[in-house]
Design a protein around this motif. Structure first.
Motif, PDB file in Angstrom:
ATOM      1  N   UNK A 468       0.859  -1.179   0.000  1.00  0.00           N
ATOM      2  CA  UNK A 468       0.000   0.000   0.000  1.00  0.00           C
ATOM      3  C   UNK A 468       0.894   1.227   0.000  1.00  0.00           C
ATOM      4  N   UNK A 469       0.589   2.186  -0.861  1.00  0.00           N
ATOM      5  CA  UNK A 469       1.428   3.384  -0.901  1.00  0.00           C
ATOM      6  C   UNK A 469       0.612   4.596  -1.332  1.00  0.00           C
ATOM      7  N   UNK A 470       0.909   5.738  -0.719  1.00  0.00           N
ATOM      8  CA  UNK A 470       0.333   7.011  -1.165  1.00  0.00           C
ATOM      9  C   UNK A 470       1.415   7.894  -1.786  1.00  0.00           C
ATOM     10  N   UNK A 471       2.548   7.298  -2.130  1.00  0.00           N
ATOM     11  CA  UNK A 471       3.690   8.046  -2.645  1.00  0.00           C
ATOM     12  C   UNK A 471       3.739   8.008  -4.173  1.00  0.00           C
ATOM     13  N   UNK A 472       4.002   9.154  -4.758  1.00  0.00           N
ATOM     14  CA  UNK A 472       4.225   9.206  -6.206  1.00  0.00           C
ATOM     15  C   UNK A 472       5.572   8.564  -6.536  1.00  0.00           C
ATOM     16  N   UNK A 473       5.619   7.833  -7.629  1.00  0.00           N
ATOM     17  CA  UNK A 473       6.892   7.262  -8.086  1.00  0.00           C
ATOM     18  C   UNK A 473       7.565   8.157  -9.118  1.00  0.00           C
TER      19      UNK A 473
END
Length: 558
Positions: A468-473
């Motif tokens: 799960x991630x809310x970070x932009x790549x």
């Protein structure tokens, strides 16, 4: 029952106005008030809530006094009013319950229902002796322990290594480390806060030969268990393919606990016949045959094959007649036109090449309702009314140790929310990728009308882990490995029957919660059967027990 629902899929809801005749009396809604959560001081894990029997079961830590347990939190649906019966006292703003007996609670809104709160207090008990054979048999009702020892060990010379027969902190007399003669039953007094229990311990000699008792074979390894009558000699394990004449010695770690032997033999070929044996000094056990699992992949895990039907809906397979391994909820979103929250990507690829594609999953708004782009192993079965009917999971009998692949994510701000995630409005959206292995009899039917989703308390879920991630790549692909390590496995002894792999642009899309415009790309998924093939140099994002999701604080709610 506390439930987590990770079925990231499209749900569409449409409300219709109904007109009728005015009447003098008003019918109340047909609601069933219920306890939805509860937490006590000293509670172990989550409460088990059974709506059918209207029972709440909580496990309380063994040192807690059940006669007065502080209630920390209790909630209900429909803003129901909860009133308690006997066994509940107030001390200022604090509520205490006597959980030595079940406590009744009335949950009321338009009508009342009686719920029962039951406490379970399990005391961990164990007794270990040197040269022990098998597990000890502990009978709390009779306060008797029977433990087996190799018949080569005299009963007059028993060494007790560990003993815990009462609540943590109990005192045992006489000192078990000073007692060695077990030719007859030996009694011990177990004291805790003035209460004394008398426990008997009987040691039984048993014939223990050198043997392999169980083999749990994976694709490239096998968990081997056995017994030995004399652990004083050097003990090791040998194995060979059935087609080979010579034996190979396993140079890895072999655990010896009393008369019990265990080891995880690695370096095996998948889908192959093997034999294994135990060697102790000059004694060799009988051979035990086993077959390793096949290191198979889900077809089209590279997401290269797609086709578009005459209604403009995209499907992750080569043709309409091709076997369905992967599916999306595009058919539901495309009711009024080709919206396709899930679609093939031809240009932005993790691994470019002729014929290569990726999957592009976007959270969109359809008639004002959020539709999260998703891709799952299973199939779209149709609709019931205006709700999606999905089938999660495909038949799968192998047990990988993880999922490897690539993802790229650009989250939007959450601008669509629904219960119970209204507080997420304005936060950054989250993508989700997960792998689940199960022992289901059939694939799981998701029915959004009935709010029927995967229950993460299901004992037939053998392993689970999510990214799960809310970070932009930042417009780049990230290679990841979701590791099914020991913490992810709930039951390694059972064989798998189905596998569920899901990717979604908005983790809480099934709750109409997410950010319109969030985009998740996934590419080149691969099931991993040998974790040593995954680089640990930082080039791959390792999602294991040490990995912390950036939004772990949000949690999942009923």
């Amino acid at each position: 029952m506390w439930r987590k629902y990770f079925s990231a899929l499209l749900l569409l809801a449409v409300s219709f106005g109904l007109s009728g005749c005015l009447e003098n009396d008003m019918a109340y809604p047909d609601v069933k008030p219920a306890i939805t959560s509860i937490r006590f001081e000293g509670q172990v894990g989550e409460a088990v809530i059974d709506n059918d029997s209207r029972t709440v079961t909580v496990q309380i830590y063994e040192t807690v006094d059940l006669s007065s347990v502080r209630l920390l939190e209790i909630s209900s649906n429909y803003d129901s009013v909860i009133t308690f019966g006997e066994g509940v006292t107030q001390a200022g703003a604090e509520t205490y319950m006597d959980l030595r007996a079940p406590v009744k609670a009335e949950v009321s809104v338009y009508e009342s229902f009686t719920w029962t709160i039951v406490a379970v207090q399990e005391v961990q008990r164990y007794l270990k002796i040197r040269n022990q054979a098998g597990d000890e048999d502990i009978n709390p009702a009779e306060k008797m322990v029977v433990v087996k020892v190799a018949d080569s060990n005299p009963l007059s010379d028993i060494e007790v290594l560990e003993m815990k027969l009462g609540i943590e902190g109990s005192e045992i007399s006489p000192d078990f480390k000073e007692v060695h003669d077990f030719t007859d039953i030996v009694y011990f007094n177990v004291s805790y806060q003035g209460d004394v229990e008398k426990w008997g311990v009987r040691v039984v000699p048993t014939e223990v030969g050198l043997s392999v008792s169980h083999v749990n074979a994976w694709a490239h390894s096998a968990d081997v268990e056995g017994t030995v009558s004399d652990a004083s000699d050097e003990i090791y394990i040998e194995y060979r393919k059935s087609s080979d004449d010579s034996w190979s010695r396993f140079d890895g770690q072999v655990e010896v606990s009393g008369m019990n032997i265990s080891a995880s033999v690695t370096g095996l070929d998948d889908d192959a016949d093997y034999s294994v044996r135990i060697v102790s000094g000059s004694t060799v056990s009988a051979e035990t045959d086993f077959h390793t699992e096949a290191a198979v992949q889900i077809p089209n895990s590279s997401y290269d094959a797609w086709f578009q039907n005459d209604r403009g809906a995209w499907f992750p397979r080569a043709s309409e007649d091709a076997e369905t391994w992967w599916d999306t909820a595009n058919m539901g979103a495309n009711t009024l036109g080709p919206v396709n929250p899930s679609a093939p990507e031809d240009d932005f690829l993790a691994v470019p090449g002729e014929g290569k594609r990726a999957a592009r999953l976007e959270t969109r708004s359809v008639l004002g309702v959020m539709a999260a782009g998703n891709l799952y192993s299973g199939r779209y079965k149709g609709t019931e009314g205006l709700s999606a009917l999905l089938e999660f999971g495909v038949p799968f009998e192998s047990r990988p140790v993880g999922l490897r692949g690539y993802y790229s994510y650009e989250p939007a701000t959450i601008n669509k929310v629904d219960a119970p995630y209204e507080d997420l409005m304005g936060r950054t959206d989250m993508c989700q990728i997960y792998i689940m292995l199960t022992a289901w009899d059939k694939p799981f039917d998701v029915n959004s009308t009935k709010r029927q989703y995967i229950d993460m308390d299901d004992p037939d879920i053998l392993a689970f882990r999510e990214l799960v991630s809310d970070q932009s790549t930042d417009g780049e692909y990230v290679e990841f490995f979701i590791h099914l390590d020991d913490e992810a496995w709930r039951d390694k002894s059972r064989k798998a029957t189905h596998i569920v792999v899901i990717s979604c642009a908005s983790r809480y899309g099934n709750y109409f919660t997410g950010g319109v415009g969030s985009v998740l790309y996934v590419d080149e998924f691969e099931l991993v059967y040998d974790e040593t093939t995954v680089p640990r140099d930082g080039s791959v994002l390792i999602v294991d027990k040490e990995h912390v999701n950036s939004n772990a604080d949000i949690g999942d709610r009923e």
